[in-house]
Motif scaffolding. Structure first.
Motif, PDB file in Angstrom:
ATOM      1  N   ASN A  13      30.693  -7.872 -29.193  1.00  0.00           N
ATOM      2  CA  ASN A  13      30.161  -7.755 -31.032  1.00  0.00           C
ATOM      3  C   ASN A  13      29.064  -9.379 -30.961  1.00  0.00           C
ATOM      4  O   ASN A  13      29.121 -10.175 -30.230  1.00  0.00           O
ATOM      5  N   CYS A  14      28.270  -9.708 -32.128  1.00  0.00           N
ATOM      6  CA  CYS A  14      26.920 -10.855 -32.166  1.00  0.00           C
ATOM      7  C   CYS A  14      28.284 -11.672 -31.477  1.00  0.00           C
ATOM      8  O   CYS A  14      29.405 -11.595 -32.298  1.00  0.00           O
ATOM      9  N   PRO A  15      27.876 -12.476 -30.704  1.00  0.00           N
ATOM     10  CA  PRO A  15      26.470 -12.553 -30.332  1.00  0.00           C
ATOM     11  C   PRO A  15      26.255 -12.867 -28.666  1.00  0.00           C
ATOM     12  O   PRO A  15      25.080 -12.570 -28.892  1.00  0.00           O
ATOM     13  N   LEU A  16      27.526 -11.869 -28.296  1.00  0.00           N
ATOM     14  CA  LEU A  16      27.310 -11.328 -26.737  1.00  0.00           C
ATOM     15  C   LEU A  16      26.680 -10.680 -26.307  1.00  0.00           C
ATOM     16  O   LEU A  16      25.799 -10.950 -25.875  1.00  0.00           O
ATOM     17  N   PRO A  17      26.035  -9.680 -27.118  1.00  0.00           N
ATOM     18  CA  PRO A  17      24.533  -8.390 -27.016  1.00  0.00           C
ATOM     19  C   PRO A  17      23.426  -9.643 -26.398  1.00  0.00           C
ATOM     20  O   PRO A  17      22.476  -9.843 -25.684  1.00  0.00           O
ATOM     21  N   ILE A  18      23.397 -10.882 -27.414  1.00  0.00           N
ATOM     22  CA  ILE A  18      22.125 -11.453 -27.808  1.00  0.00           C
ATOM     23  C   ILE A  18      21.950 -12.454 -25.959  1.00  0.00           C
ATOM     24  O   ILE A  18      21.090 -12.932 -25.411  1.00  0.00           O
ATOM     25  N   LEU A  19      22.875 -12.693 -26.560  1.00  0.00           N
ATOM     26  CA  LEU A  19      23.563 -14.251 -24.946  1.00  0.00           C
ATOM     27  C   LEU A  19      22.824 -13.731 -23.420  1.00  0.00           C
ATOM     28  O   LEU A  19      23.027 -13.815 -22.821  1.00  0.00           O
ATOM     29  N   ARG A  20      23.814 -12.291 -23.514  1.00  0.00           N
ATOM     30  CA  ARG A  20      23.303 -11.027 -22.496  1.00  0.00           C
ATOM     31  C   ARG A  20      22.251 -10.904 -22.586  1.00  0.00           C
ATOM     32  O   ARG A  20      21.713 -11.134 -20.910  1.00  0.00           O
ATOM     33  N   CYS A  21      21.508 -11.409 -22.759  1.00  0.00           N
ATOM     34  CA  CYS A  21      20.071 -10.499 -22.954  1.00  0.00           C
ATOM     35  C   CYS A  21      19.312 -11.801 -23.035  1.00  0.00           C
ATOM     36  O   CYS A  21      18.273 -11.493 -21.828  1.00  0.00           O
TER      37      CYS A  21
END
Length: 77
Positions: A13-21
């Protein structure tokens, strides 16, 4: 499309996808392409906003059976 790196952000869940990206893009050279798979419905607007704010290019987005796939080209240095 030639993919240089893949990131599986499904079930995060947000913000993990953006941080990993962001971390994955830091590992790429300019103009290389990152493929990201995510299941968070908010990721559609999150990745669009992320690319606009950072200068990376969102090449394509597809949704298949609840999985959102994004192709992002890293900005030029």
């Amino acid at each position: 499309m030639n993919i240089d790196k893949e990131l599986d952000a499904r079930n995060l869940n947000c913000p993990l996808p953006i941080l990993r990206c962001k971390k994955a893009l830091n590992e790429l050279n300019s103009e290389q392409i990152l493929k990201i798979m995510a299941t968070d419905p908010g990721s559609k607007k999150d990745f669009d906003a992320f690319c606009r704010q950072t200068g990376h290019t969102l090449l394509e987005m597809q949704e298949t059976e609840g999985v959102f796939t994004f192709w992002i080209r890293k900005r030029s240095a």
